[in-house]
Design a protein around this motif. Structure first.
Motif, mmCIF file in Angstrom:
data_model
loop_
_atom_site.group_PDB
_atom_site.id
_atom_site.type_symbol
_atom_site.label_atom_id
_atom_site.label_comp_id
_atom_site.label_asym_id
_atom_site.label_seq_id
_atom_site.Cartn_x
_atom_site.Cartn_y
_atom_site.Cartn_z
ATOM 1 N N VAL A 25 -4.431 16.022 0.613
ATOM 2 C CA VAL A 25 -3.088 16.136 1.098
ATOM 3 C C VAL A 25 -2.291 15.257 0.456
ATOM 4 O O VAL A 25 -1.022 15.661 0.258
ATOM 5 N N GLU A 26 -2.626 14.250 -0.205
ATOM 6 C CA GLU A 26 -1.747 13.367 -0.872
ATOM 7 C C GLU A 26 -2.400 12.619 -2.225
ATOM 8 O O GLU A 26 -3.587 12.207 -2.175
ATOM 9 N N SER A 27 -1.646 12.757 -3.249
ATOM 10 C CA SER A 27 -2.554 12.634 -4.581
ATOM 11 C C SER A 27 -3.011 11.307 -4.620
ATOM 12 O O SER A 27 -4.085 10.918 -5.240
ATOM 13 N N SER A 28 -2.131 10.357 -4.024
ATOM 14 C CA SER A 28 -2.707 8.763 -3.905
ATOM 15 C C SER A 28 -3.955 8.540 -2.968
ATOM 16 O O SER A 28 -4.470 7.507 -3.110
ATOM 17 N N GLY A 29 -4.296 9.569 -2.133
ATOM 18 C CA GLY A 29 -5.123 9.284 -1.176
ATOM 19 C C GLY A 29 -4.667 8.796 -0.047
ATOM 20 O O GLY A 29 -5.462 8.511 1.077
ATOM 21 N N LYS A 30 -3.599 8.377 0.045
ATOM 22 C CA LYS A 30 -2.887 7.364 0.996
ATOM 23 C C LYS A 30 -2.196 8.511 2.031
ATOM 24 O O LYS A 30 -0.989 8.483 1.950
ATOM 25 N N ALA A 31 -2.811 9.553 2.778
ATOM 26 C CA ALA A 31 -2.085 10.345 3.550
ATOM 27 C C ALA A 31 -1.808 9.992 4.869
ATOM 28 O O ALA A 31 -2.421 9.327 5.596
ATOM 29 N N SER A 32 -0.877 10.768 5.381
ATOM 30 C CA SER A 32 -0.639 10.582 6.862
ATOM 31 C C SER A 32 -0.651 11.929 7.574
ATOM 32 O O SER A 32 -0.704 13.034 6.956
ATOM 33 N N VAL A 33 -0.601 11.739 8.736
ATOM 34 C CA VAL A 33 -0.455 13.146 9.664
ATOM 35 C C VAL A 33 0.566 13.985 9.063
ATOM 36 O O VAL A 33 0.680 15.242 9.313
ATOM 37 N N ASP A 34 1.855 13.198 8.978
ATOM 38 C CA ASP A 34 3.108 13.996 8.488
ATOM 39 C C ASP A 34 2.869 14.904 7.087
ATOM 40 O O ASP A 34 3.487 15.839 6.931
ATOM 41 N N ASP A 35 1.994 14.140 6.335
ATOM 42 C CA ASP A 35 2.001 14.765 5.047
ATOM 43 C C ASP A 35 0.776 15.960 5.236
ATOM 44 O O ASP A 35 1.068 17.112 4.482
ATOM 45 N N VAL A 36 0.108 16.080 6.169
ATOM 46 C CA VAL A 36 -0.453 17.329 6.677
ATOM 47 C C VAL A 36 0.400 18.234 7.100
ATOM 48 O O VAL A 36 0.189 19.393 6.719
#
Length: 314
Positions: free
Chosen positions: A230-241
């Motif tokens: 979802v996010e390259s950093s691995g620090k993803a949020s629901v909004d990123d989904v």
């Protein structure tokens, strides 16, 4: 709101730890449990057979062990029904008892033997991802260094699955193998748990042309909750989904967009999407961008339409 989820790894955890009880809400270490399915109104959950990498010589008996777990410990009369046909699908979508659909992730132990493939069909497997991340007898996976496509036996396997009524999943295929399958398959295919490469460059994600190809054949694209997809950093949020879902819709995939959580196949989670009891968090974020009708499509109607057209009639 109803939910259909195209991919989870519950069976792997239950294979590795036979003491796990899918129905015990207090002790289960799993993301997907019976009580959480009920809480989120999950009408259909797909359960993958995936052999861990420690099994260096896969055998067909390994698949049978997983299938035994599925029928002994997941499917239970009056609680969860196995879904094999279109009629089964309608029963679970319109009834009280949720459904479970058996899939295979990695066809390594089929060894190009059509009898094995047909046996899996008879035992209820209705969707197959041809590879995991690496190569097998049929094709190259997405992390195989040579990045080849399908073998001759692999292309015969595509036809066997088309003829039987087994859906094909491209989520772990190399790019060359993706395009080989797209050219060879007479039936629409799916990516059960892959996101958008333009937004997150993980090799397991799909580029724009692959997404468009799935849209053209009216396949399905299952947005997944793996943080590093979802996010390259691995620090993803629901909004990123939600951003990945918006992007697929912008390419014309509103009716092909579905869910493929990969719950129980990950050891880190997106805050607010740690387990299958939290689909309401995703719905809440989606309501900021989409209508109720659109969200119902993503959550269940798009999968439902696809499966009602492509599962066996009997």
């Amino acid at each position: 709101m109803k939910v259909i989820d195209g991919h989870c790894d519950v069976l792997l955890k239950m294979y590795l730890d036979p003491a796990i009880d899918f129905y015990d809400v207090h002790t289960s270490p799993m993301d997907v449990t019976y009580s959480r399915m009920l809480h989120s109104n999950v009408k259909l959950q797909c359960f993958a057979i995936y052999l861990p990498e420690r099994i260096t010589q896969p055998h067909f008996d390994h698949y049978l062990e997983y299938i035994n777990i599925f029928y002994q410990k997941i499917v239970r009369s009056g609680l969860i029904q196995a879904v094999k046909t279109r009629g089964d699908l309608e029963l679970v979508m319109n009834g009280r008892v949720p459904g479970a659909l058996l899939t295979l992730e990695g066809a390594d132990a089929l060894y190009g033997n059509p009898l094995y493939t047909r046996t899996l069909y008879h035992l209820g497997v209705r969707m197959i991802g041809v590879t995991w991340n690496y190569a097998n007898w049929a094709a190259d996976g997405v992390l195989e260094p040579r990045q080849g496509g399908f073998t001759r036996k692999g292309k015969s396997f595509i036809k066997d699955c088309n003829d039987l009524g087994i859906l094909l999943d491209v989520s772990h295929l190399s790019e060359a193998a993706f395009w080989d399958l797209a050219a060879a398959s007479a039936k629409p295919f799916v990516a059960t748990h892959s996101n958008v490469k333009r937004l997150c460059g993980h090799p397991r994600n799909l580029d724009d042309e692959q997404i468009r190809a799935l849209i053209r054949v009216d396949g399905r694209i299952g947005v997944t909750f793996v943080p590093w997809f979802v996010e390259s950093s691995g620090k993803a949020s629901v909004d990123d989904v939600v951003r990945h879902m918006e992007y697929i819709c912008a390419l014309g995939g509103e009716r092909q967009l579905v869910l493929g959580s990969d719950f129980d196949g990950i050891d880190r989670h997106i805050p607010g999407l740690e387990h299958t009891g939290q689909y309401d968090r995703l719905a809440e974020a989606l309501y900021k961008k989409f209508t109720k009708e659109q969200i119902e499509g993503f959550f269940y109607k798009n999968w439902h339409t696809f499966l009602s057209q492509h599962l066996p009639i009997h």
